[in-house]
Design a protein around this motif. Sequence first.
Motif, short mmCIF file in Angstrom:
data_model
loop_
_atom_site.label_atom_id
_atom_site.label_comp_id
_atom_site.label_asym_id
_atom_site.label_seq_id
_atom_site.Cartn_x
_atom_site.Cartn_y
_atom_site.Cartn_z
N TYR A 65 1.00 -1.73 0.00
CA TYR A 65 0.47 -0.18 -0.36
C TYR A 65 0.73 1.05 0.22
N ILE A 66 1.86 1.27 0.93
CA ILE A 66 2.92 2.66 0.42
C ILE A 66 3.07 2.79 -0.82
N LEU A 67 4.62 1.82 -1.01
CA LEU A 67 4.57 1.90 -1.74
C LEU A 67 3.67 2.15 -3.85
N GLU A 68 2.54 1.86 -3.60
CA GLU A 68 1.44 2.24 -4.53
C GLU A 68 1.29 3.64 -4.06
N GLN A 69 1.24 4.10 -2.39
CA GLN A 69 0.50 5.63 -2.50
C GLN A 69 1.71 6.00 -2.07
N PRO A 70 2.93 7.11 -2.55
CA PRO A 70 3.65 7.04 -1.70
C PRO A 70 3.07 7.96 -1.20
N GLN A 71 1.79 9.39 -1.03
CA GLN A 71 1.12 10.37 -0.29
C GLN A 71 1.29 9.47 1.57
N SER A 72 0.83 9.13 1.38
CA SER A 72 0.88 8.23 2.20
C SER A 72 1.54 8.29 3.47
N VAL A 73 2.62 8.39 3.46
CA VAL A 73 3.71 8.78 4.31
C VAL A 73 5.01 9.98 3.63
N GLN A 74 4.92 9.95 1.83
CA GLN A 74 5.57 11.27 2.03
C GLN A 74 5.25 12.92 3.10
N GLY A 75 7.28 13.01 3.46
CA GLY A 75 7.60 14.30 4.35
C GLY A 75 6.72 13.41 5.78
N LEU A 76 6.18 13.03 6.16
CA LEU A 76 6.19 12.19 7.25
C LEU A 76 7.43 11.12 8.23
N LYS A 77 7.47 11.76 9.49
CA LYS A 77 7.95 11.25 10.19
C LYS A 77 7.32 10.03 10.50
N VAL A 78 8.06 8.56 10.74
CA VAL A 78 7.03 7.82 10.65
C VAL A 78 7.99 6.63 11.42
N LEU A 79 6.75 5.52 12.37
CA LEU A 79 7.67 4.58 13.31
C LEU A 79 6.37 3.25 12.76
N ASP A 80 7.56 2.58 12.61
CA ASP A 80 7.57 1.15 12.76
C ASP A 80 7.28 -0.03 13.62
N LEU A 81 6.56 0.05 14.46
CA LEU A 81 5.87 -0.01 15.33
C LEU A 81 6.39 -2.11 15.52
N GLY A 82 7.67 -3.00 15.71
CA GLY A 82 7.05 -4.47 15.77
C GLY A 82 7.55 -4.51 14.45
N ALA A 83 8.78 -4.11 13.53
CA ALA A 83 9.52 -3.93 12.51
C ALA A 83 9.86 -5.65 12.13
N GLY A 84 10.60 -6.12 12.51
CA GLY A 84 10.52 -7.40 12.06
C GLY A 84 11.90 -7.29 12.01
N SER A 85 12.02 -7.69 9.60
CA SER A 85 12.54 -7.76 9.39
C SER A 85 12.38 -6.15 8.54
N GLY A 86 11.70 -4.95 8.75
CA GLY A 86 11.73 -3.73 7.94
C GLY A 86 11.14 -3.58 7.24
N ILE A 87 10.24 -4.58 6.82
CA ILE A 87 9.22 -4.40 5.19
C ILE A 87 8.82 -3.24 5.08
N ILE A 88 7.93 -2.72 6.42
CA ILE A 88 7.26 -1.50 6.24
C ILE A 88 7.85 -0.39 6.55
N ALA A 89 8.97 -0.54 7.40
CA ALA A 89 9.89 0.48 7.16
C ALA A 89 10.71 1.09 6.14
N ILE A 90 11.34 0.29 5.49
CA ILE A 90 11.81 0.51 3.81
C ILE A 90 10.70 0.26 2.76
#
Length: 215
Positions: A65-90
């Motif tokens: 979703y984030i890769l397809e809708q980059p405006q959902s995170v652009q310019g924002l400070k983001v916390l990936d909680l329970g990040a695991g391998s980091g796929i969402i954070a990346i």
Amino acid sequence: MAIDRAKFIQANMPVAEVPSLPEILLHTSHPASGLWRLAESIDGGDPEPPYWAYLWAGGAALARYILEQPQSVQGLKVLDLGAGSGIIAIAAAKSGASHVLAADIDQNAIVALQLNAAVNNVALTLIGDDLTSGSPPPVDLVVVGDLFYGPELAGRVIAFLDRCLDAGINVLIGDPERAHLPVDRLELIAEYFVPDVGQVKTSTVKSSVFRLRPR
């Protein structure tokens, strides 16, 4: 003998494209990776299962979703909680987030996060503490994948996310509707068919992306 975690991951988890997410590379486990050796290398208590080493459907859907809708995170400070391998954070870093924090309590996950960030040429701030017991950090958005598989964990996560909402921080959740997901609080915003942990390699499950509504 102490294990050099970074060298172990690099030697036993080859870098590969993520199924359904070819934009992202991860150090990937396979049956001969011997991850139990890493789990047993952590001092104190029983070894934790290597949840971080596998692709989970909620994280895959939210990253997609984030890769397809980059405006959902652009310019924002983001916390990936329970990040695991980091796929969402990346995915957030690749999509233009101004700063990405990736938090996980597993020491091996923190090492994997650092290595996975490097192979994707993104910068992450890594946090190896349990954030659910405290106040949220100064971020604009919290992203959560697959943290609702057990009642105790789900309770702690929901309480933390409510503190985030109270602080004006938005929350996005990726989950294939596991047992303890707070469905009455969620607004569906996307659905994807993605791989999930424990499934055969070629199979997919439906996983959803939600916005958490205030109480």
